[in-house]
Motif scaffolding. Structure first.
Motif, PDB file in Angstrom:
ATOM      1  N   UNK A  38       0.825  -1.213   0.000  1.00  0.00           N
ATOM      2  CA  UNK A  38       0.000   0.000   0.000  1.00  0.00           C
ATOM      3  C   UNK A  38       0.856   1.260   0.000  1.00  0.00           C
ATOM      4  N   UNK A  39       1.855   1.282   0.855  1.00  0.00           N
ATOM      5  CA  UNK A  39       2.716   2.464   0.958  1.00  0.00           C
ATOM      6  C   UNK A  39       3.559   2.661  -0.294  1.00  0.00           C
ATOM      7  N   UNK A  40       3.955   1.580  -0.939  1.00  0.00           N
ATOM      8  CA  UNK A  40       4.772   1.698  -2.150  1.00  0.00           C
ATOM      9  C   UNK A  40       4.020   2.489  -3.212  1.00  0.00           C
ATOM     10  N   UNK A  41       2.727   2.305  -3.307  1.00  0.00           N
ATOM     11  CA  UNK A  41       1.937   3.090  -4.262  1.00  0.00           C
ATOM     12  C   UNK A  41       1.995   4.575  -3.908  1.00  0.00           C
ATOM     13  N   UNK A  42       1.894   4.870  -2.623  1.00  0.00           N
ATOM     14  CA  UNK A  42       1.941   6.264  -2.177  1.00  0.00           C
ATOM     15  C   UNK A  42       3.319   6.867  -2.437  1.00  0.00           C
ATOM     16  N   UNK A  43       4.387   6.101  -2.145  1.00  0.00           N
ATOM     17  CA  UNK A  43       5.748   6.604  -2.385  1.00  0.00           C
ATOM     18  C   UNK A  43       5.965   6.847  -3.880  1.00  0.00           C
ATOM     19  N   UNK A  44       5.485   5.921  -4.707  1.00  0.00           N
ATOM     20  CA  UNK A  44       5.636   6.072  -6.156  1.00  0.00           C
ATOM     21  C   UNK A  44       4.881   7.309  -6.641  1.00  0.00           C
ATOM     22  N   UNK A  45       3.671   7.521  -6.131  1.00  0.00           N
ATOM     23  CA  UNK A  45       2.901   8.714  -6.509  1.00  0.00           C
ATOM     24  C   UNK A  45       3.642   9.986  -6.096  1.00  0.00           C
ATOM     25  N   UNK A  46       4.237   9.983  -4.911  1.00  0.00           N
ATOM     26  CA  UNK A  46       4.995  11.154  -4.451  1.00  0.00           C
ATOM     27  C   UNK A  46       6.216  11.378  -5.331  1.00  0.00           C
ATOM     28  N   UNK A  47       6.914  10.306  -5.677  1.00  0.00           N
ATOM     29  CA  UNK A  47       8.095  10.442  -6.533  1.00  0.00           C
ATOM     30  C   UNK A  47       7.722  10.993  -7.907  1.00  0.00           C
ATOM     31  N   UNK A  48       6.595  10.546  -8.427  1.00  0.00           N
ATOM     32  CA  UNK A  48       6.195  10.980  -9.769  1.00  0.00           C
ATOM     33  C   UNK A  48       5.511  12.340  -9.770  1.00  0.00           C
ATOM     34  N   UNK A  49       4.619  12.578  -8.795  1.00  0.00           N
ATOM     35  CA  UNK A  49       3.718  13.727  -8.881  1.00  0.00           C
ATOM     36  C   UNK A  49       3.796  14.707  -7.719  1.00  0.00           C
ATOM     37  N   UNK A  50       4.576  14.406  -6.693  1.00  0.00           N
ATOM     38  CA  UNK A  50       4.684  15.325  -5.566  1.00  0.00           C
ATOM     39  C   UNK A  50       5.513  16.542  -5.935  1.00  0.00           C
ATOM     40  N   UNK A  51       5.592  17.476  -5.018  1.00  0.00           N
ATOM     41  CA  UNK A  51       6.462  18.628  -5.245  1.00  0.00           C
ATOM     42  C   UNK A  51       7.907  18.145  -5.298  1.00  0.00           C
ATOM     43  N   UNK A  52       8.792  18.985  -5.800  1.00  0.00           N
ATOM     44  CA  UNK A  52      10.209  18.618  -5.837  1.00  0.00           C
ATOM     45  C   UNK A  52      10.707  18.262  -4.442  1.00  0.00           C
TER      46      UNK A  52
END
Length: 151
Positions: A38-52
Protein backbone atom coordinates in the motif's frame (compact mmCIF):
# COMPACT_ATOMS: atom_id res chain seq x y z
CA UNK A 1 8.76 -3.94 -14.02
CA UNK A 2 6.98 -0.81 -12.90
CA UNK A 3 8.02 1.63 -10.17
CA UNK A 4 5.66 0.26 -7.51
CA UNK A 5 6.73 -3.30 -8.31
CA UNK A 6 10.40 -2.41 -8.00
CA UNK A 7 9.91 -0.67 -4.65
CA UNK A 8 7.88 -3.60 -3.28
CA UNK A 9 10.38 -6.16 -4.55
CA UNK A 10 13.38 -4.30 -3.10
CA UNK A 11 11.74 -3.82 0.30
CA UNK A 12 10.66 -7.45 0.29
CA UNK A 13 14.16 -8.75 -0.45
CA UNK A 14 16.14 -6.32 1.70
CA UNK A 15 13.86 -5.91 4.71
CA UNK A 16 10.94 -8.29 4.91
CA UNK A 17 12.59 -11.56 3.88
CA UNK A 18 15.35 -11.15 6.51
CA UNK A 19 12.74 -10.14 9.09
CA UNK A 20 10.71 -13.24 8.28
CA UNK A 21 13.81 -15.38 8.85
CA UNK A 22 14.54 -13.68 12.17
CA UNK A 23 10.93 -13.97 13.33
CA UNK A 24 10.75 -17.58 12.13
CA UNK A 25 7.82 -17.05 9.77
CA UNK A 26 5.67 -14.98 12.14
CA UNK A 27 2.34 -13.92 10.60
CA UNK A 28 3.05 -10.28 11.40
CA UNK A 29 5.46 -10.19 8.45
CA UNK A 30 2.51 -10.85 6.10
CA UNK A 31 0.76 -7.80 7.53
CA UNK A 32 3.92 -5.79 6.91
CA UNK A 33 4.04 -7.04 3.31
CA UNK A 34 0.48 -5.77 2.76
CA UNK A 35 1.35 -2.42 4.35
CA UNK A 36 4.49 -2.08 2.20
CA UNK A 37 2.44 -2.78 -0.94
CA UNK A 38 0.00 0.00 0.00
CA UNK A 39 2.72 2.46 0.96
CA UNK A 40 4.77 1.70 -2.15
CA UNK A 41 1.94 3.09 -4.26
CA UNK A 42 1.94 6.26 -2.18
CA UNK A 43 5.75 6.60 -2.38
CA UNK A 44 5.64 6.07 -6.16
CA UNK A 45 2.90 8.71 -6.51
CA UNK A 46 4.99 11.15 -4.45
CA UNK A 47 8.09 10.44 -6.53
CA UNK A 48 6.20 10.98 -9.77
CA UNK A 49 3.72 13.73 -8.88
CA UNK A 50 4.68 15.32 -5.57
CA UNK A 51 6.46 18.63 -5.24
CA UNK A 52 10.21 18.62 -5.84
CA UNK A 53 10.75 18.81 -2.08
CA UNK A 54 8.37 15.91 -1.36
CA UNK A 55 9.85 13.79 -4.15
CA UNK A 56 13.42 14.45 -2.98
CA UNK A 57 12.53 13.52 0.62
CA UNK A 58 10.78 10.34 -0.52
CA UNK A 59 13.77 9.44 -2.70
CA UNK A 60 16.18 10.07 0.19
CA UNK A 61 14.15 7.91 2.59
CA UNK A 62 13.88 5.05 0.11
CA UNK A 63 17.55 5.18 -0.83
CA UNK A 64 18.69 5.35 2.80
CA UNK A 65 16.49 2.36 3.63
CA UNK A 66 17.18 0.25 0.55
CA UNK A 67 20.89 1.00 0.16
CA UNK A 68 22.31 1.54 3.64
CA UNK A 69 26.03 1.85 4.06
CA UNK A 70 28.89 3.90 5.38
CA UNK A 71 29.70 5.39 1.98
CA UNK A 72 27.69 7.81 -0.12
CA UNK A 73 25.05 6.31 -2.40
CA UNK A 74 26.75 5.46 -5.68
CA UNK A 75 24.74 2.89 -7.62
CA UNK A 76 26.16 1.15 -10.68
CA UNK A 77 25.28 2.89 -13.95
CA UNK A 78 22.69 0.24 -14.92
CA UNK A 79 20.64 1.09 -11.79
CA UNK A 80 19.71 4.42 -13.41
CA UNK A 81 17.81 2.54 -16.15
CA UNK A 82 15.41 1.01 -13.59
CA UNK A 83 12.04 2.63 -12.89
CA UNK A 84 13.28 3.87 -9.49
CA UNK A 85 16.54 5.15 -10.96
CA UNK A 86 14.73 6.98 -13.75
CA UNK A 87 12.19 8.71 -11.51
CA UNK A 88 14.91 9.77 -9.07
CA UNK A 89 17.06 11.09 -11.93
CA UNK A 90 14.15 13.20 -13.20
CA UNK A 91 13.02 14.47 -9.83
CA UNK A 92 16.30 14.86 -7.93
CA UNK A 93 19.23 14.19 -10.24
CA UNK A 94 21.81 12.30 -8.23
CA UNK A 95 20.57 13.00 -4.71
CA UNK A 96 23.99 13.00 -3.04
CA UNK A 97 26.39 14.09 -5.72
CA UNK A 98 26.81 17.55 -7.22
CA UNK A 99 28.50 16.05 -10.27
CA UNK A 100 28.49 12.64 -11.91
CA UNK A 101 30.89 10.89 -14.25
CA UNK A 102 30.19 10.78 -17.97
CA UNK A 103 29.34 7.08 -17.63
CA UNK A 104 26.78 7.77 -14.88
CA UNK A 105 25.40 10.76 -16.78
CA UNK A 106 24.98 8.54 -19.82
CA UNK A 107 23.17 5.89 -17.79
CA UNK A 108 20.87 8.53 -16.28
CA UNK A 109 20.11 9.92 -19.75
CA UNK A 110 19.89 6.54 -21.46
CA UNK A 111 22.81 7.25 -23.80
CA UNK A 112 26.44 6.20 -23.99
CA UNK A 113 29.36 7.83 -22.22
CA UNK A 114 30.53 9.00 -25.63
CA UNK A 115 27.10 10.56 -26.20
CA UNK A 116 27.54 12.59 -23.01
CA UNK A 117 31.02 13.62 -24.14
CA UNK A 118 29.54 14.84 -27.43
CA UNK A 119 26.80 16.81 -25.63
CA UNK A 120 29.42 18.48 -23.43
CA UNK A 121 31.66 19.23 -26.41
CA UNK A 122 28.75 20.82 -28.30
CA UNK A 123 27.71 22.87 -25.26
CA UNK A 124 24.43 21.00 -24.75
CA UNK A 125 25.52 19.89 -21.27
CA UNK A 126 27.82 21.85 -18.99
CA UNK A 127 31.01 20.36 -17.65
CA UNK A 128 31.37 20.50 -13.87
CA UNK A 129 34.49 22.42 -12.74
CA UNK A 130 35.65 19.34 -10.81
CA UNK A 131 35.02 17.03 -13.78
CA UNK A 132 32.01 15.15 -14.98
CA UNK A 133 28.60 16.73 -15.45
CA UNK A 134 26.49 18.60 -12.89
CA UNK A 135 23.77 16.33 -11.56
CA UNK A 136 21.30 19.20 -11.79
CA UNK A 137 22.02 19.55 -15.52
CA UNK A 138 21.12 15.89 -16.04
CA UNK A 139 17.90 16.38 -14.08
CA UNK A 140 17.03 19.52 -16.08
CA UNK A 141 17.70 17.78 -19.41
CA UNK A 142 15.50 14.82 -18.41
CA UNK A 143 12.71 17.17 -17.34
CA UNK A 144 12.93 19.11 -20.60
CA UNK A 145 12.79 15.85 -22.54
CA UNK A 146 9.69 14.79 -20.57
CA UNK A 147 7.89 18.06 -21.32
CA UNK A 148 8.64 17.64 -25.02
CA UNK A 149 7.10 14.16 -24.94
CA UNK A 150 10.33 12.43 -25.93
CA UNK A 151 11.10 8.95 -24.59
Amino acid sequence: MDLVGQIVRLLDVRLLDPLEVLLEGDDSVDALRRLVALRARRWADTLRDGTDHEATLAAARLIATLYPGDRAFDPPPEWWATPLGQVIAVRAGHPWSESVTYATAGAMLGITRQGVHDLVRRGRLPRHPDGGVPSSAIRDRLRARDTRGEP
